[in-house]
Design a protein around this motif. Sequence first.
Motif, PDB file in Angstrom:
ATOM      1  N   GLU A 172       0.832  -1.207   0.000  1.00 46.86           N
ATOM      2  CA  GLU A 172       0.000   0.000   0.000  1.00 46.86           C
ATOM      3  C   GLU A 172       0.865   1.254   0.000  1.00 46.86           C
ATOM      4  O   GLU A 172       0.632   2.179  -0.783  1.00 46.86           O
ATOM      5  CB  GLU A 172      -0.939  -0.009   1.206  1.00 46.86           C
ATOM      6  N   ARG A 173       1.856   1.306   0.864  1.00 49.11           N
ATOM      7  CA  ARG A 173       2.763   2.450   0.923  1.00 49.11           C
ATOM      8  C   ARG A 173       3.837   2.364  -0.158  1.00 49.11           C
ATOM      9  O   ARG A 173       4.515   3.342  -0.434  1.00 49.11           O
ATOM     10  CB  ARG A 173       3.428   2.529   2.296  1.00 49.11           C
ATOM     11  N   GLU A 174       3.986   1.191  -0.714  1.00 47.35           N
ATOM     12  CA  GLU A 174       5.030   0.908  -1.694  1.00 47.35           C
ATOM     13  C   GLU A 174       6.399   1.289  -1.135  1.00 47.35           C
ATOM     14  O   GLU A 174       7.168   2.070  -1.709  1.00 47.35           O
ATOM     15  CB  GLU A 174       4.744   1.602  -3.033  1.00 47.35           C
ATOM     16  N   ALA A 175       6.686   0.680   0.022  1.00 48.44           N
ATOM     17  CA  ALA A 175       7.948   0.944   0.716  1.00 48.44           C
ATOM     18  C   ALA A 175       8.244  -0.221   1.649  1.00 48.44           C
ATOM     19  O   ALA A 175       7.345  -0.961   2.069  1.00 48.44           O
ATOM     20  CB  ALA A 175       7.856   2.239   1.516  1.00 48.44           C
ATOM     21  N   TRP A 176       9.525  -0.370   1.978  1.00 47.88           N
ATOM     22  CA  TRP A 176       9.918  -1.373   2.964  1.00 47.88           C
ATOM     23  C   TRP A 176       9.673  -0.828   4.370  1.00 47.88           C
ATOM     24  O   TRP A 176      10.078   0.288   4.674  1.00 47.88           O
ATOM     25  CB  TRP A 176      11.394  -1.716   2.825  1.00 47.88           C
ATOM     26  N   PRO A 177       9.047  -1.596   5.237  1.00 48.27           N
ATOM     27  CA  PRO A 177       8.984  -1.203   6.645  1.00 48.27           C
ATOM     28  C   PRO A 177      10.278  -1.610   7.347  1.00 48.27           C
ATOM     29  O   PRO A 177      11.222  -2.091   6.693  1.00 48.27           O
ATOM     30  CB  PRO A 177       7.797  -2.021   7.170  1.00 48.27           C
ATOM     31  N   ASP A 178      10.320  -1.446   8.651  1.00 48.82           N
ATOM     32  CA  ASP A 178      11.448  -1.942   9.427  1.00 48.82           C
ATOM     33  C   ASP A 178      11.269  -3.452   9.548  1.00 48.82           C
ATOM     34  O   ASP A 178      10.416  -3.931  10.285  1.00 48.82           O
ATOM     35  CB  ASP A 178      11.476  -1.306  10.820  1.00 48.82           C
ATOM     36  N   VAL A 179      12.051  -4.217   8.776  1.00 52.44           N
ATOM     37  CA  VAL A 179      11.844  -5.657   8.715  1.00 52.44           C
ATOM     38  C   VAL A 179      12.871  -6.399   9.557  1.00 52.44           C
ATOM     39  O   VAL A 179      13.969  -6.728   9.102  1.00 52.44           O
ATOM     40  CB  VAL A 179      11.854  -6.175   7.261  1.00 52.44           C
TER      41      VAL A 179
END
Length: 507
Positions: A172-179
């Motif tokens: 949705e954000r088209e981004a990596w979260p803190d994984v």
Amino acid sequence: MRDEHEAWLGIDLGTQSVRVLAVTGNGTVLGGGSAPVRGHREGRRHEQDPEEWWQGVRTAARAALGPVTGARVGGLAVCGTSGTVLLTDRAGRPLSPGLMYDDGRAAAEAARARAAGLAVQDTWALPKARLLVEEYGPGRITHQPDVITARLVGRPVPTDSSHALKTAYDVEREAWPDVMGLPGEILPEVVRPGTVLGEVCPAAAEATGIPAGTPVVAGMTDGCAAQIASGALRPGSWNSVLGTTLVVKGAATEPVRDPSGVVYNHRAPDGGWLPGGASSVGAGVLTAAFAGADPAAMDARAAAYEPAGAVAYPLVSPGERFPFLAPGAFALVLGEPAGDADLWAALLQGVAFTERLCLDYLHFLGAPLDGPLTFTGGGARSPYWNQLRADILGRPARVPEQTEPALGMAALAAHATGSGPLADVAERMVRIATRLRPRPDRTARFAEPYARLVDELTARGWLSAPVAEHAHTRLRQTLDAGHRDAPDHDDAPDHSDAPDHRDTSDS
């Protein structure tokens, strides 16, 4: 519409083989090729050698292109098994084996991810990537198709958001979260499916026979590829893939929100949404229970048992993922079958009951279900089972002539290289072989055993009471409304020259 003397390549990196199809814009398959791929299984471990994927592509591509004469190759796309991951170096060379979609060694890492607020399952790519980093050290996190697209283009290329979904990429954000504390430099760049990544380089052209300069397009997972190949891309349409296990995937204008995490959403190339889930129920239970049996002969005998003398929840392996999350769930057979034919009937019906419960759960979540339903997968080769499923679901269904994931990737490549919206392209390529209508008397026969199974799953604490009540309500509505859950929408061309009840081919 593009010139029909133009063909597109779809490449499918399957569990047991690589499959390549060359397809024209009207769905004519000009050529196909396959090559076996070996794997190593031991307990929860399931690995493959990434070099075998490339060798398989080389062999299968040359076979597929052999019959293609006088047609220009307009582009290609690659799909792989969802959740398969490895590490590569900066040049794209593998540093580890590929941990396959069902490798279950990273359960502890998955538990830590869930404790950190990430909705992941034990076999997803994220916990396996964490495990690989711990064992092999830093490297670039790479999904299965990325190995092939990098070899084709001649350099590392971005991954697609469809394969990155199970590595916790936020579509949705088209981004990596803190994984899980993974350093940003080892995470790949991500693009939407359908993005042109580059062109086939001379070295790859020599190795595969694919013309140099052919556009290489970012693909999707094999499940999404099969959905494209079914034509189920307009909002409200669904594809039920019955293979070893059962996967139900649909199309919607908005994500289908599921707090339990059993339904997840892929981002479609056009920005829409492809929600769905994967059950552990499926045709694999037939192979396990009746090794060497003739399915057609058993189907004919099972027709005398409608409904069967027992009610089954036929899990292929312990634990359920959809339509509910229950790691401790196990296969059930309620009652005593009269014999092999009755047990076969109970297993067929049990898979269809689960399929109905999946649709009931999707409806409970607010998913749109008012479009056509398509049956694909190896189970769709059985005319008897197809009709049985339509009867138990109480809604029309259709079976395409050709449903290979490679066809879906050919359609995606055609869309990406200028042939029009993906839904339109897929509908031009998809040919419907069989149309099924539910029989009201049969739908009524199966109401009681379906309700019994729903109650049993609830009593065991696997299925929540609100979902069970919703399933009962929808069952009553199906019967009251003349046994039809959905109008007989059909946006795909009729292709009336296709014979009725033709067996389908699936990978």
